[in-house]
Design an enzyme around this catalytic site. Structure first.
Site, mmCIF file in Angstrom:
data_model
loop_
_atom_site.group_PDB
_atom_site.id
_atom_site.type_symbol
_atom_site.label_atom_id
_atom_site.label_comp_id
_atom_site.label_asym_id
_atom_site.label_seq_id
_atom_site.Cartn_x
_atom_site.Cartn_y
_atom_site.Cartn_z
ATOM 1 N N LYS A 52 0.615 -1.289 0.025
ATOM 2 C CA LYS A 52 0.122 0.180 -0.011
ATOM 3 C C LYS A 52 0.871 1.263 -0.005
ATOM 4 O O LYS A 52 0.579 2.230 -0.902
ATOM 5 C CB LYS A 52 -1.083 -0.142 1.270
ATOM 6 C CG LYS A 52 -2.065 -0.966 1.119
ATOM 7 C CD LYS A 52 -2.904 -1.088 2.412
ATOM 8 C CE LYS A 52 -3.753 -2.455 1.966
ATOM 9 N NZ LYS A 52 -4.844 -2.788 2.985
ATOM 10 N N GLN A 96 -4.865 -1.447 9.421
ATOM 11 C CA GLN A 96 -4.653 -2.946 8.575
ATOM 12 C C GLN A 96 -5.294 -3.954 9.453
ATOM 13 O O GLN A 96 -5.092 -3.862 10.749
ATOM 14 C CB GLN A 96 -3.327 -3.376 8.466
ATOM 15 C CG GLN A 96 -3.083 -4.233 7.524
ATOM 16 C CD GLN A 96 -3.565 -4.557 6.313
ATOM 17 O OE1 GLN A 96 -3.739 -3.362 5.570
ATOM 18 N NE2 GLN A 96 -3.968 -5.666 5.795
ATOM 19 N N ASP A 119 -11.113 2.781 3.350
ATOM 20 C CA ASP A 119 -11.199 1.417 3.217
ATOM 21 C C ASP A 119 -12.981 1.138 2.900
ATOM 22 O O ASP A 119 -13.377 0.065 2.446
ATOM 23 C CB ASP A 119 -10.889 0.622 4.554
ATOM 24 C CG ASP A 119 -9.897 -0.136 4.296
ATOM 25 O OD1 ASP A 119 -9.301 -0.593 3.304
ATOM 26 O OD2 ASP A 119 -8.995 -0.466 5.381
HETATM 27 N N1 GUN Z 1 -6.907 -6.786 5.735
HETATM 28 C C1 GUN Z 1 -7.348 -7.505 4.595
HETATM 29 N N2 GUN Z 1 -7.711 -6.948 3.770
HETATM 30 C C2 GUN Z 1 -8.000 -5.577 4.147
HETATM 31 C C3 GUN Z 1 -8.403 -4.383 3.745
HETATM 32 O O1 GUN Z 1 -9.001 -4.452 2.506
HETATM 33 N N3 GUN Z 1 -8.089 -3.137 4.512
HETATM 34 C C4 GUN Z 1 -7.773 -3.249 5.662
HETATM 35 N N4 GUN Z 1 -7.658 -2.363 6.325
HETATM 36 N N5 GUN Z 1 -7.299 -4.362 6.001
HETATM 37 C C5 GUN Z 1 -7.342 -5.478 5.440
#
Ligand code: GUN
Length: 279
Positions: A52, A96, A119
């Site tokens: 990311k 996350q 998100d």
């Molecule tokens: N953990 C697994 N997929 C995601 C996601 O798309 N966003 C976040 N914040 N955590 C995750």
């Protein structure tokens, strides 16, 4: 034999478009920042977080990284989110998941300002999607819509079956397909006659988290098959929720694993960050 929907290529196209938009915003004096919070050092989460941050750098926005120890208290995490909510230089906030067991995930999601909820997990974002109002959309299902659009798949009037009803994929996916005027069926672990339901799908979207759960006999000849799953076997080989070799015999279009849905999630996260900046 199916053609492949190349998620790597489509996600690269989207990131190029976003890079251009970010350059334009920069000319207008707007620079973007995404705050990325990770609690603990789960190796899979570390890989996602790294990717990311790399994507931010690629499209030209700043990332502000918070790597907090496993024993961080919920209060400490909520205080940090509150500070970031107030920080006018931060456009998006991402925690996350999963968070350690002593922290309540829902409380954390609810603490992020809906204005910075890149998100798309906040109840206000989900509510807006439900009633067709503007708001951030969960990245994986939004990415699937882009894959279908850019592959010229007709969604209007199509029978779409979504296998799985998670908050992150299945439910928002169903809402997005409704918005595209598809006729949507959502199935789950209590569904009876799953195979027959799937065999009626023009577009079959699978997000169950079970390796190679959907075999060739679940697929209507000519269907479009989207596989959200990702599983690593003992030899490090990746596979999805769909038995790919069988499915590709029946389908007209299919996403591979890896290189299908996976790369789209980060591309759409970047899309949401740029949207947050533009607002
Ligand atoms: N953990 C697994 N997929 C995601 C996601 O798309 N966003 C976040 N914040 N955590 C995750």
């Amino acid at each position: 034999m199916a053609n492949i929907i190349d998620g790597k290529k489509i996600s690269a196209e989207i990131k190029e478009e976003l890079k251009e938009q970010v350059a334009q915003l920069k000319l207008a004096g707007i620079e973007g920042t995404l705050a990325v919070i990770q609690v603990g050092d789960d190796p899979a989460s570390s890989v996602y977080v790294r990717n990311k941050k790399k994507a931010c750098e690629y499209i030209g926005i700043h990332s502000k990284s918070f790597e907090l120890p496993e024993e961080t208290s919920q209060k400490e995490l909520l205080d940090l989110i509150e500070d970031l909510n107030e920080d006018a230089l931060v456009h998006g906030i991402l925690v996350q998941l999963p968070v350690p067991a002593h922290i309540d995930e829902k409380t954390v999601i609810n603490a992020i300002s809906p204005k910075k909820d890149v998100d798309g997990f906040h109840p206000e974002s989900v509510g807006a999607l439900t009633i067709g109002q503007p708001g951030f959309v969960s990245c994986t299902p939004a990415g699937i819509i882009e894959l279908l659009r850019r592959s010229k798949v007709k969604m209007d009037g199509a029978n779409c079956v979504v296998v799985g009803r998670s908050n992150i994929v299945g439910k928002p996916m169903a809402l997005l397909m409704l918005r595209e005027n598809a006729t949507v069926t959502v199935t789950h672990s209590h569904t009876r006659g799953l195979k027959e339901i799937c065999r009626n799908a023009d577009i079959l979207i699978v997000a169950v988290g079970k390796r190679e759960f959907i075999t060739g006999d679940y697929i209507k000849p000519g269907a479009v098959v989207i596989d959200v799953g990702i599983h690593r076997d003992e030899n490090n080989k990746l596979s999805g929720d769909v038995k790919y070799d069988e499915a590709k015999q029946a389908a007209s279009l299919i996403t591979p694993v890896p290189g299908g849905v996976g790369p789209m999630t980060i591309a759409m996260l970047m899309h949401n960050c740029v949207e947050a900046m533009a607002r």
